[in-house]
Design a protein around this motif. Structure first.
Motif, PDB file in Angstrom:
ATOM      1  N   PRO A 347       0.827  -1.206   0.000  1.00 19.17           N
ATOM      2  CA  PRO A 347       0.000   0.000   0.000  1.00 19.17           C
ATOM      3  C   PRO A 347       0.867   1.265   0.000  1.00 19.17           C
ATOM      4  O   PRO A 347       1.934   1.305   0.625  1.00 19.17           O
ATOM      5  N   LYS A 348       0.390   2.282  -0.689  1.00 23.37           N
ATOM      6  CA  LYS A 348       1.109   3.554  -0.695  1.00 23.37           C
ATOM      7  C   LYS A 348       1.143   4.170   0.693  1.00 23.37           C
ATOM      8  O   LYS A 348       2.107   4.828   1.062  1.00 23.37           O
ATOM      9  N   ASP A 349       0.054   3.965   1.420  1.00 23.50           N
ATOM     10  CA  ASP A 349      -0.028   4.470   2.795  1.00 23.50           C
ATOM     11  C   ASP A 349       0.092   3.269   3.736  1.00 23.50           C
ATOM     12  O   ASP A 349      -0.892   2.814   4.319  1.00 23.50           O
ATOM     13  N   LEU A 350       1.319   2.736   3.840  1.00 29.68           N
ATOM     14  CA  LEU A 350       1.543   1.481   4.564  1.00 29.68           C
ATOM     15  C   LEU A 350       1.178   1.596   6.044  1.00 29.68           C
ATOM     16  O   LEU A 350       0.617   0.657   6.623  1.00 29.68           O
ATOM     17  N   ALA A 351       1.483   2.715   6.656  1.00 33.88           N
ATOM     18  CA  ALA A 351       1.153   2.882   8.073  1.00 33.88           C
ATOM     19  C   ALA A 351      -0.355   2.823   8.289  1.00 33.88           C
ATOM     20  O   ALA A 351      -0.847   2.182   9.241  1.00 33.88           O
ATOM     21  N   MET A 352      -1.111   3.484   7.414  1.00 26.25           N
ATOM     22  CA  MET A 352      -2.567   3.456   7.517  1.00 26.25           C
ATOM     23  C   MET A 352      -3.100   2.039   7.289  1.00 26.25           C
ATOM     24  O   MET A 352      -4.024   1.587   7.958  1.00 26.25           O
ATOM     25  N   HIS A 353      -2.501   1.331   6.340  1.00 28.39           N
ATOM     26  CA  HIS A 353      -2.911  -0.057   6.074  1.00 28.39           C
ATOM     27  C   HIS A 353      -2.709  -0.936   7.307  1.00 28.39           C
ATOM     28  O   HIS A 353      -3.615  -1.675   7.708  1.00 28.39           O
ATOM     29  N   ASN A 354      -1.544  -0.862   7.910  1.00 30.82           N
ATOM     30  CA  ASN A 354      -1.281  -1.674   9.094  1.00 30.82           C
ATOM     31  C   ASN A 354      -2.226  -1.320  10.233  1.00 30.82           C
ATOM     32  O   ASN A 354      -2.700  -2.200  10.960  1.00 30.82           O
ATOM     33  N   ASP A 355      -2.512  -0.040  10.379  1.00 32.69           N
ATOM     34  CA  ASP A 355      -3.473   0.377  11.402  1.00 32.69           C
ATOM     35  C   ASP A 355      -4.863  -0.176  11.106  1.00 32.69           C
ATOM     36  O   ASP A 355      -5.594  -0.575  12.017  1.00 32.69           O
ATOM     37  N   ALA A 356      -5.220  -0.203   9.815  1.00 31.95           N
ATOM     38  CA  ALA A 356      -6.529  -0.716   9.419  1.00 31.95           C
ATOM     39  C   ALA A 356      -6.653  -2.212   9.704  1.00 31.95           C
ATOM     40  O   ALA A 356      -7.703  -2.693  10.154  1.00 31.95           O
ATOM     41  N   VAL A 357      -5.579  -2.957   9.441  1.00 32.66           N
ATOM     42  CA  VAL A 357      -5.594  -4.392   9.757  1.00 32.66           C
ATOM     43  C   VAL A 357      -5.754  -4.599  11.257  1.00 32.66           C
ATOM     44  O   VAL A 357      -6.570  -5.415  11.707  1.00 32.66           O
ATOM     45  N   ASP A 358      -5.004  -3.844  12.043  1.00 31.14           N
ATOM     46  CA  ASP A 358      -5.145  -3.930  13.504  1.00 31.14           C
ATOM     47  C   ASP A 358      -6.574  -3.621  13.922  1.00 31.14           C
ATOM     48  O   ASP A 358      -7.162  -4.319  14.767  1.00 31.14           O
ATOM     49  N   TYR A 359      -7.118  -2.558  13.347  1.00 32.09           N
ATOM     50  CA  TYR A 359      -8.465  -2.120  13.716  1.00 32.09           C
ATOM     51  C   TYR A 359      -9.496  -3.183  13.368  1.00 32.09           C
ATOM     52  O   TYR A 359     -10.391  -3.482  14.159  1.00 32.09           O
ATOM     53  N   TRP A 360      -9.388  -3.774  12.157  1.00 38.19           N
ATOM     54  CA  TRP A 360     -10.320  -4.843  11.758  1.00 38.19           C
ATOM     55  C   TRP A 360     -10.248  -6.016  12.730  1.00 38.19           C
ATOM     56  O   TRP A 360     -11.277  -6.514  13.187  1.00 38.19           O
ATOM     57  N   LEU A 361      -9.047  -6.452  13.059  1.00 37.22           N
ATOM     58  CA  LEU A 361      -8.883  -7.602  13.954  1.00 37.22           C
ATOM     59  C   LEU A 361      -9.490  -7.323  15.323  1.00 37.22           C
ATOM     60  O   LEU A 361     -10.193  -8.170  15.893  1.00 37.22           O
ATOM     61  N   THR A 362      -9.233  -6.140  15.862  1.00 38.37           N
ATOM     62  CA  THR A 362      -9.783  -5.793  17.168  1.00 38.37           C
ATOM     63  C   THR A 362     -11.292  -5.653  17.100  1.00 38.37           C
ATOM     64  O   THR A 362     -12.018  -6.185  17.960  1.00 38.37           O
ATOM     65  N   TYR A 363     -11.783  -4.975  16.076  1.00 38.36           N
ATOM     66  CA  TYR A 363     -13.221  -4.717  15.971  1.00 38.36           C
ATOM     67  C   TYR A 363     -14.006  -6.013  15.775  1.00 38.36           C
ATOM     68  O   TYR A 363     -15.014  -6.250  16.460  1.00 38.36           O
ATOM     69  N   ILE A 364     -13.569  -6.854  14.866  1.00 38.15           N
ATOM     70  CA  ILE A 364     -14.287  -8.096  14.585  1.00 38.15           C
ATOM     71  C   ILE A 364     -14.241  -9.021  15.799  1.00 38.15           C
ATOM     72  O   ILE A 364     -15.253  -9.643  16.155  1.00 38.15           O
ATOM     73  N   THR A 365     -13.094  -9.112  16.445  1.00 41.11           N
ATOM     74  CA  THR A 365     -12.989  -9.953  17.644  1.00 41.11           C
ATOM     75  C   THR A 365     -13.939  -9.455  18.721  1.00 41.11           C
ATOM     76  O   THR A 365     -14.679 -10.240  19.339  1.00 41.11           O
ATOM     77  N   LYS A 366     -13.942  -8.158  18.957  1.00 42.08           N
ATOM     78  CA  LYS A 366     -14.794  -7.574  19.996  1.00 42.08           C
ATOM     79  C   LYS A 366     -16.274  -7.762  19.691  1.00 42.08           C
ATOM     80  O   LYS A 366     -17.057  -8.171  20.568  1.00 42.08           O
TER      81      LYS A 366
END
Length: 405
Positions: A347-366
Protein backbone atom coordinates in the motif's frame (compact mmCIF):
# COMPACT_ATOMS: atom_id res chain seq x y z
CA UNK A 1 -35.65 -46.91 -34.90
CA UNK A 2 -36.95 -48.33 -31.63
CA UNK A 3 -40.52 -49.45 -31.33
CA UNK A 4 -42.63 -47.54 -28.85
CA UNK A 5 -43.08 -49.71 -25.74
CA UNK A 6 -46.50 -50.84 -24.61
CA UNK A 7 -47.29 -50.69 -20.93
CA UNK A 8 -50.32 -52.33 -19.37
CA UNK A 9 -51.29 -53.22 -15.89
CA UNK A 10 -51.50 -51.55 -12.49
CA UNK A 11 -50.51 -48.06 -11.35
CA UNK A 12 -47.01 -46.70 -11.63
CA UNK A 13 -44.91 -46.24 -8.48
CA UNK A 14 -41.57 -44.50 -7.91
CA UNK A 15 -38.54 -46.69 -7.42
CA UNK A 16 -35.42 -45.64 -5.48
CA UNK A 17 -34.06 -43.60 -8.39
CA UNK A 18 -37.33 -41.75 -8.87
CA UNK A 19 -38.20 -43.50 -12.20
CA UNK A 20 -41.69 -44.83 -12.64
CA UNK A 21 -42.18 -48.61 -12.78
CA UNK A 22 -45.53 -50.12 -13.74
CA UNK A 23 -46.58 -53.04 -11.57
CA UNK A 24 -49.02 -55.10 -13.62
CA UNK A 25 -49.39 -57.92 -16.03
CA UNK A 26 -46.84 -56.84 -18.57
CA UNK A 27 -44.01 -54.29 -18.64
CA UNK A 28 -42.36 -53.69 -21.97
CA UNK A 29 -40.36 -50.60 -20.97
CA UNK A 30 -36.82 -51.12 -19.75
CA UNK A 31 -36.20 -49.16 -16.57
CA UNK A 32 -32.67 -48.25 -15.51
CA UNK A 33 -31.68 -49.84 -12.23
CA UNK A 34 -30.92 -47.43 -9.41
CA UNK A 35 -27.30 -46.74 -8.68
CA UNK A 36 -25.99 -49.20 -6.12
CA UNK A 37 -25.76 -47.82 -2.63
CA UNK A 38 -22.29 -47.47 -1.19
CA UNK A 39 -22.02 -49.50 1.98
CA UNK A 40 -18.98 -49.32 4.24
CA UNK A 41 -18.32 -51.59 7.19
CA UNK A 42 -19.61 -50.43 10.55
CA UNK A 43 -16.73 -48.99 12.53
CA UNK A 44 -18.76 -48.68 15.70
CA UNK A 45 -17.32 -51.97 16.86
CA UNK A 46 -16.82 -51.20 20.56
CA UNK A 47 -19.67 -48.96 21.76
CA UNK A 48 -19.56 -48.03 25.43
CA UNK A 49 -22.21 -47.18 27.94
CA UNK A 50 -22.70 -43.41 28.35
CA UNK A 51 -20.09 -41.84 30.63
CA UNK A 52 -20.62 -38.28 31.89
CA UNK A 53 -17.29 -38.10 33.74
CA UNK A 54 -15.61 -34.82 32.86
CA UNK A 55 -18.53 -33.84 30.62
CA UNK A 56 -20.62 -31.70 32.95
CA UNK A 57 -20.76 -28.56 30.79
CA UNK A 58 -23.50 -28.07 28.26
CA UNK A 59 -22.80 -26.00 25.14
CA UNK A 60 -23.58 -22.66 26.76
CA UNK A 61 -21.45 -23.44 29.81
CA UNK A 62 -18.59 -24.70 27.68
CA UNK A 63 -18.71 -21.62 25.47
CA UNK A 64 -18.34 -19.45 28.55
CA UNK A 65 -15.01 -21.15 29.27
CA UNK A 66 -13.52 -20.33 25.85
CA UNK A 67 -11.94 -16.90 25.46
CA UNK A 68 -10.00 -16.78 22.19
CA UNK A 69 -9.37 -19.49 19.61
CA UNK A 70 -6.48 -20.27 17.28
CA UNK A 71 -6.37 -22.31 14.04
CA UNK A 72 -3.48 -24.62 13.25
CA UNK A 73 -4.04 -23.96 9.56
CA UNK A 74 -2.45 -25.53 6.46
CA UNK A 75 -1.22 -28.43 8.53
CA UNK A 76 -3.36 -31.45 9.33
CA UNK A 77 -5.62 -30.73 6.35
CA UNK A 78 -2.69 -30.53 3.91
CA UNK A 79 -2.29 -33.09 1.12
CA UNK A 80 0.55 -35.39 2.02
CA UNK A 81 0.12 -34.93 5.74
CA UNK A 82 1.16 -32.62 8.51
CA UNK A 83 4.19 -31.09 6.76
CA UNK A 84 2.72 -31.24 3.24
CA UNK A 85 2.31 -27.47 2.93
CA UNK A 86 5.54 -26.56 4.68
CA UNK A 87 4.50 -26.50 8.31
CA UNK A 88 6.92 -28.08 10.74
CA UNK A 89 5.67 -30.88 12.95
CA UNK A 90 3.38 -29.53 15.67
CA UNK A 91 4.82 -30.00 19.14
CA UNK A 92 3.56 -29.49 22.67
CA UNK A 93 5.88 -26.49 22.94
CA UNK A 94 4.02 -24.85 20.06
CA UNK A 95 0.71 -25.42 21.85
CA UNK A 96 2.22 -23.83 24.96
CA UNK A 97 3.30 -20.87 22.82
CA UNK A 98 -0.26 -20.41 21.55
CA UNK A 99 -1.59 -20.51 25.09
CA UNK A 100 1.03 -18.01 26.27
CA UNK A 101 -0.37 -15.43 23.83
CA UNK A 102 -3.78 -15.54 25.51
CA UNK A 103 -5.58 -18.22 23.48
CA UNK A 104 -7.23 -21.11 25.30
CA UNK A 105 -8.76 -22.99 22.38
CA UNK A 106 -7.39 -24.56 19.20
CA UNK A 107 -9.23 -25.46 16.02
CA UNK A 108 -7.63 -28.43 14.30
CA UNK A 109 -8.62 -28.50 10.61
CA UNK A 110 -8.07 -32.10 9.57
CA UNK A 111 -8.19 -34.22 6.43
CA UNK A 112 -9.06 -37.90 6.57
CA UNK A 113 -10.25 -38.99 3.14
CA UNK A 114 -7.63 -37.02 1.19
CA UNK A 115 -4.47 -39.03 1.78
CA UNK A 116 -5.11 -40.92 5.00
CA UNK A 117 -7.27 -43.89 4.08
CA UNK A 118 -5.60 -47.23 4.59
CA UNK A 119 -8.38 -48.80 2.55
CA UNK A 120 -10.25 -46.42 0.27
CA UNK A 121 -12.89 -48.95 -0.72
CA UNK A 122 -13.82 -49.42 2.92
CA UNK A 123 -13.20 -45.80 4.00
CA UNK A 124 -10.86 -47.12 6.67
CA UNK A 125 -8.61 -44.44 8.16
CA UNK A 126 -4.93 -45.18 8.69
CA UNK A 127 -4.43 -45.95 12.38
CA UNK A 128 -1.14 -44.04 12.45
CA UNK A 129 -2.92 -40.87 11.32
CA UNK A 130 -5.67 -41.29 13.88
CA UNK A 131 -3.07 -41.71 16.60
CA UNK A 132 -1.06 -38.68 15.48
CA UNK A 133 -4.13 -36.45 15.58
CA UNK A 134 -4.97 -37.91 18.97
CA UNK A 135 -1.46 -37.06 20.17
CA UNK A 136 -1.83 -33.39 19.21
CA UNK A 137 -5.23 -33.19 20.87
CA UNK A 138 -3.52 -34.61 23.92
CA UNK A 139 -0.98 -31.77 23.88
CA UNK A 140 -3.85 -29.30 24.01
CA UNK A 141 -5.95 -31.01 26.67
CA UNK A 142 -2.89 -31.55 28.86
CA UNK A 143 -2.39 -27.77 28.79
CA UNK A 144 -6.04 -26.99 29.54
CA UNK A 145 -6.76 -25.93 25.97
CA UNK A 146 -10.10 -26.62 24.31
CA UNK A 147 -10.00 -28.32 20.90
CA UNK A 148 -12.34 -28.25 17.91
CA UNK A 149 -11.62 -31.20 15.58
CA UNK A 150 -13.32 -31.38 12.21
CA UNK A 151 -13.36 -33.02 8.81
CA UNK A 152 -11.96 -30.15 6.76
CA UNK A 153 -12.17 -29.61 3.00
CA UNK A 154 -10.73 -33.08 2.46
CA UNK A 155 -10.84 -32.89 -1.36
CA UNK A 156 -14.43 -31.67 -1.23
CA UNK A 157 -16.12 -35.06 -0.93
CA UNK A 158 -18.75 -33.54 1.38
CA UNK A 159 -18.36 -29.80 0.89
CA UNK A 160 -18.82 -29.83 -2.88
CA UNK A 161 -21.61 -32.41 -2.86
CA UNK A 162 -24.56 -31.05 -0.92
CA UNK A 163 -26.89 -32.47 -3.57
CA UNK A 164 -29.60 -35.11 -3.64
CA UNK A 165 -27.61 -37.06 -6.24
CA UNK A 166 -24.68 -37.45 -3.85
CA UNK A 167 -26.63 -37.57 -0.60
CA UNK A 168 -26.53 -41.32 0.02
CA UNK A 169 -22.86 -41.73 -0.89
CA UNK A 170 -21.77 -38.78 1.25
CA UNK A 171 -23.81 -39.90 4.23
CA UNK A 172 -22.27 -43.37 4.01
CA UNK A 173 -18.76 -41.92 4.14
CA UNK A 174 -19.69 -39.39 6.83
CA UNK A 175 -20.90 -42.24 9.03
CA UNK A 176 -17.84 -44.41 8.41
CA UNK A 177 -15.29 -41.65 9.08
CA UNK A 178 -16.96 -40.26 12.17
CA UNK A 179 -17.42 -43.67 13.76
CA UNK A 180 -13.65 -44.12 13.53
CA UNK A 181 -12.72 -40.60 14.64
CA UNK A 182 -15.19 -40.62 17.51
CA UNK A 183 -14.12 -44.05 18.75
CA UNK A 184 -10.43 -43.10 18.70
CA UNK A 185 -10.96 -39.79 20.53
CA UNK A 186 -13.74 -40.99 22.83
CA UNK A 187 -11.85 -40.86 26.12
CA UNK A 188 -11.05 -37.12 26.01
CA UNK A 189 -13.19 -35.03 28.32
CA UNK A 190 -15.22 -31.95 27.43
CA UNK A 191 -12.10 -30.10 26.30
CA UNK A 192 -12.62 -31.81 22.93
CA UNK A 193 -15.45 -30.86 20.57
CA UNK A 194 -16.22 -32.35 17.17
CA UNK A 195 -17.28 -30.37 14.08
CA UNK A 196 -19.21 -32.04 11.27
CA UNK A 197 -17.58 -30.29 8.31
CA UNK A 198 -15.77 -27.11 7.26
CA UNK A 199 -17.34 -24.85 4.61
CA UNK A 200 -20.14 -26.86 2.95
CA UNK A 201 -21.19 -25.23 -0.31
CA UNK A 202 -24.91 -24.51 0.01
CA UNK A 203 -26.87 -21.90 -1.93
CA UNK A 204 -30.55 -22.80 -1.47
CA UNK A 205 -33.09 -24.52 0.76
CA UNK A 206 -32.88 -27.86 -1.05
CA UNK A 207 -29.12 -28.03 -0.57
CA UNK A 208 -29.58 -26.97 3.05
CA UNK A 209 -31.78 -29.99 3.67
CA UNK A 210 -29.09 -32.25 2.24
CA UNK A 211 -26.50 -30.60 4.48
CA UNK A 212 -28.74 -31.15 7.48
CA UNK A 213 -28.79 -34.85 6.64
CA UNK A 214 -24.96 -34.85 6.73
CA UNK A 215 -25.03 -33.14 10.11
CA UNK A 216 -27.62 -35.65 11.32
CA UNK A 217 -25.45 -38.56 10.25
CA UNK A 218 -22.50 -36.96 12.08
CA UNK A 219 -24.51 -36.64 15.30
CA UNK A 220 -25.78 -40.22 15.16
CA UNK A 221 -22.33 -41.61 14.39
CA UNK A 222 -20.65 -39.80 17.27
CA UNK A 223 -23.38 -40.52 19.82
CA UNK A 224 -23.56 -44.20 18.83
CA UNK A 225 -19.99 -44.79 20.04
CA UNK A 226 -21.04 -43.97 23.59
CA UNK A 227 -18.76 -43.23 26.51
CA UNK A 228 -18.00 -39.53 26.81
CA UNK A 229 -19.17 -39.06 23.23
CA UNK A 230 -22.70 -39.47 24.55
CA UNK A 231 -22.36 -35.98 26.06
CA UNK A 232 -19.73 -34.32 23.89
CA UNK A 233 -20.52 -30.86 22.47
CA UNK A 234 -20.96 -31.11 18.71
CA UNK A 235 -20.67 -28.30 16.18
CA UNK A 236 -22.56 -28.03 12.89
CA UNK A 237 -21.81 -25.58 10.08
CA UNK A 238 -24.13 -23.05 8.55
CA UNK A 239 -24.49 -23.02 4.74
CA UNK A 240 -21.08 -22.10 3.31
CA UNK A 241 -20.35 -20.95 6.89
CA UNK A 242 -21.66 -17.62 5.60
CA UNK A 243 -23.51 -15.44 8.09
CA UNK A 244 -26.11 -14.10 5.64
CA UNK A 245 -26.83 -17.53 4.16
CA UNK A 246 -27.04 -19.03 7.64
CA UNK A 247 -29.56 -16.41 8.73
CA UNK A 248 -31.60 -17.02 5.59
CA UNK A 249 -31.44 -20.79 5.11
CA UNK A 250 -30.73 -22.47 8.45
CA UNK A 251 -34.23 -22.61 9.93
CA UNK A 252 -33.76 -25.72 12.03
CA UNK A 253 -31.00 -27.83 13.52
CA UNK A 254 -30.58 -31.56 13.15
CA UNK A 255 -31.94 -33.55 16.07
CA UNK A 256 -29.67 -34.50 18.95
CA UNK A 257 -30.70 -37.02 21.55
CA UNK A 258 -28.88 -34.99 24.22
CA UNK A 259 -30.31 -31.57 24.99
CA UNK A 260 -28.17 -28.44 24.90
CA UNK A 261 -24.97 -29.95 23.52
CA UNK A 262 -24.72 -28.30 20.12
CA UNK A 263 -23.07 -25.20 18.67
CA UNK A 264 -23.20 -23.47 15.29
CA UNK A 265 -20.14 -22.57 13.21
CA UNK A 266 -19.70 -19.69 10.76
CA UNK A 267 -16.59 -18.06 9.26
CA UNK A 268 -15.86 -14.40 8.56
CA UNK A 269 -13.51 -12.82 6.01
CA UNK A 270 -15.37 -9.70 4.96
CA UNK A 271 -14.83 -7.67 2.97
CA UNK A 272 -13.02 -10.28 0.91
CA UNK A 273 -11.05 -7.59 -0.94
CA UNK A 274 -9.52 -6.47 2.35
CA UNK A 275 -9.10 -9.80 4.13
CA UNK A 276 -8.04 -12.33 1.51
CA UNK A 277 -7.90 -10.98 -2.02
CA UNK A 278 -4.37 -11.26 -3.40
CA UNK A 279 -4.65 -9.47 -6.72
CA UNK A 280 -6.93 -7.11 -8.57
CA UNK A 281 -9.70 -8.66 -10.65
CA UNK A 282 -11.99 -7.48 -13.45
CA UNK A 283 -14.84 -7.18 -10.96
CA UNK A 284 -12.95 -5.14 -8.37
CA UNK A 285 -9.72 -4.11 -6.71
CA UNK A 286 -8.10 -5.12 -3.46
CA UNK A 287 -8.89 -2.98 -0.44
CA UNK A 288 -5.99 -1.81 1.72
CA UNK A 289 -7.94 0.39 4.13
CA UNK A 290 -10.97 -0.44 6.29
CA UNK A 291 -13.03 1.23 8.95
CA UNK A 292 -13.77 4.64 10.37
CA UNK A 293 -10.63 6.76 10.58
CA UNK A 294 -8.68 4.25 8.53
CA UNK A 295 -9.37 5.32 4.95
CA UNK A 296 -6.58 6.72 2.80
CA UNK A 297 -6.65 10.05 0.99
CA UNK A 298 -3.51 9.05 -0.93
CA UNK A 299 -5.03 5.88 -2.35
CA UNK A 300 -8.83 6.30 -2.14
CA UNK A 301 -9.50 3.61 -4.74
CA UNK A 302 -8.23 1.08 -2.16
CA UNK A 303 -10.66 2.11 0.58
CA UNK A 304 -13.28 -0.45 1.60
CA UNK A 305 -16.73 0.28 0.22
CA UNK A 306 -18.73 -2.43 1.99
CA UNK A 307 -18.77 -4.68 5.09
CA UNK A 308 -17.60 -1.95 7.40
CA UNK A 309 -18.73 -1.39 10.99
CA UNK A 310 -22.48 -0.90 10.50
CA UNK A 311 -22.82 -3.94 8.27
CA UNK A 312 -20.74 -6.02 10.69
CA UNK A 313 -22.97 -4.98 13.58
CA UNK A 314 -26.18 -5.83 11.71
CA UNK A 315 -24.96 -9.22 10.49
CA UNK A 316 -23.61 -10.30 13.87
CA UNK A 317 -26.72 -9.13 15.71
CA UNK A 318 -29.01 -11.12 13.40
CA UNK A 319 -27.02 -14.27 14.10
CA UNK A 320 -27.09 -13.60 17.84
CA UNK A 321 -30.85 -13.17 17.82
CA UNK A 322 -31.50 -16.28 15.77
CA UNK A 323 -29.14 -18.66 17.56
CA UNK A 324 -27.24 -17.47 20.63
CA UNK A 325 -30.29 -15.91 22.27
CA UNK A 326 -32.02 -19.28 21.88
CA UNK A 327 -29.26 -21.18 23.68
CA UNK A 328 -27.05 -22.11 20.72
CA UNK A 329 -23.49 -20.75 21.04
CA UNK A 330 -21.74 -19.72 17.84
CA UNK A 331 -18.17 -20.51 16.88
CA UNK A 332 -16.52 -18.16 14.41
CA UNK A 333 -14.30 -21.00 13.31
CA UNK A 334 -12.18 -18.90 10.97
CA UNK A 335 -11.58 -15.19 10.58
CA UNK A 336 -8.67 -12.93 9.77
CA UNK A 337 -7.20 -10.00 7.88
CA UNK A 338 -3.57 -9.98 6.82
CA UNK A 339 -0.89 -7.43 6.05
CA UNK A 340 0.18 -6.78 2.48
CA UNK A 341 3.88 -6.32 3.07
CA UNK A 342 5.39 -9.13 1.01
CA UNK A 343 6.81 -6.86 -1.69
CA UNK A 344 4.23 -7.69 -4.38
CA UNK A 345 1.41 -5.53 -3.10
CA UNK A 346 2.55 -2.67 -0.91
CA UNK A 347 0.00 0.00 0.00
CA UNK A 348 1.11 3.55 -0.70
CA UNK A 349 -0.03 4.47 2.79
CA UNK A 350 1.54 1.48 4.56
CA UNK A 351 1.15 2.88 8.07
CA UNK A 352 -2.57 3.46 7.52
CA UNK A 353 -2.91 -0.06 6.07
CA UNK A 354 -1.28 -1.67 9.09
CA UNK A 355 -3.47 0.38 11.40
CA UNK A 356 -6.53 -0.72 9.42
CA UNK A 357 -5.59 -4.39 9.76
CA UNK A 358 -5.14 -3.93 13.50
CA UNK A 359 -8.46 -2.12 13.72
CA UNK A 360 -10.32 -4.84 11.76
CA UNK A 361 -8.88 -7.60 13.95
CA UNK A 362 -9.78 -5.79 17.17
CA UNK A 363 -13.22 -4.72 15.97
CA UNK A 364 -14.29 -8.10 14.58
CA UNK A 365 -12.99 -9.95 17.64
CA UNK A 366 -14.79 -7.57 20.00
CA UNK A 367 -18.08 -7.63 18.10
CA UNK A 368 -17.97 -11.39 17.72
CA UNK A 369 -17.68 -11.87 21.45
CA UNK A 370 -20.35 -9.25 22.11
CA UNK A 371 -22.75 -11.22 19.93
CA UNK A 372 -22.18 -14.65 21.38
CA UNK A 373 -19.49 -15.83 18.96
CA UNK A 374 -16.23 -17.51 19.89
CA UNK A 375 -13.55 -16.21 17.49
CA UNK A 376 -10.83 -18.56 16.16
CA UNK A 377 -8.14 -16.67 14.21
CA UNK A 378 -6.87 -18.40 11.07
CA UNK A 379 -3.07 -18.70 11.14
CA UNK A 380 -0.73 -20.73 8.95
CA UNK A 381 2.49 -19.68 10.65
CA UNK A 382 2.48 -16.00 9.81
CA UNK A 383 1.78 -14.68 13.30
CA UNK A 384 3.45 -17.33 15.45
CA UNK A 385 6.70 -19.04 14.47
CA UNK A 386 6.16 -22.79 14.63
CA UNK A 387 9.86 -23.62 14.75
CA UNK A 388 11.20 -21.42 17.52
CA UNK A 389 7.86 -20.73 19.23
CA UNK A 390 8.10 -16.96 19.08
CA UNK A 391 5.80 -14.18 17.95
CA UNK A 392 6.35 -13.08 14.34
CA UNK A 393 3.58 -10.47 14.16
CA UNK A 394 3.14 -8.84 17.56
CA UNK A 395 0.66 -6.33 16.20
CA UNK A 396 -1.73 -9.08 15.10
CA UNK A 397 -1.57 -10.81 18.47
CA UNK A 398 -2.06 -7.53 20.32
CA UNK A 399 -5.00 -6.53 18.14
CA UNK A 400 -6.80 -9.84 18.65
CA UNK A 401 -6.23 -9.93 22.39
CA UNK A 402 -7.35 -6.30 22.68
CA UNK A 403 -10.63 -7.26 21.03
CA UNK A 404 -11.02 -10.24 23.33
CA UNK A 405 -10.91 -8.19 26.55
Amino acid sequence: MVAKPTITGGPAKPNRSGSLVSYGYRQARRVAAPAPLIVYPSYNTSPKAPDSTGMSSNAVQLAAKISLGWNIGNTFEAPGGETGWGSPVITEDYIKCVKKQGFNAVRLPCAWNLTHLANEGKARIDANWLNRVKQVIGYCVKNDMYVLLNIHWDKGWLENNCTTAKKDAVNAKQKALWEQIATTMRDFDEHLMFASANEPNVENAAQMEVLNSYHQTFIHAVRSTGGRNSYRVLVVQGPSTDIDKTNKLMDHFPVDQVAGRMMLEVHYYSPFQFCLMNGDASWGKMFYYWGEGHHSTNEPERNATWAEENEVNKAFHKLKTKFFDKGIPIIMGEYGAYRRNDGKYIPKDLAMHNDAVDYWLTYITKQAKANGMLPFFWDTGGALDRQNYSVKDERTIDAITAGGK
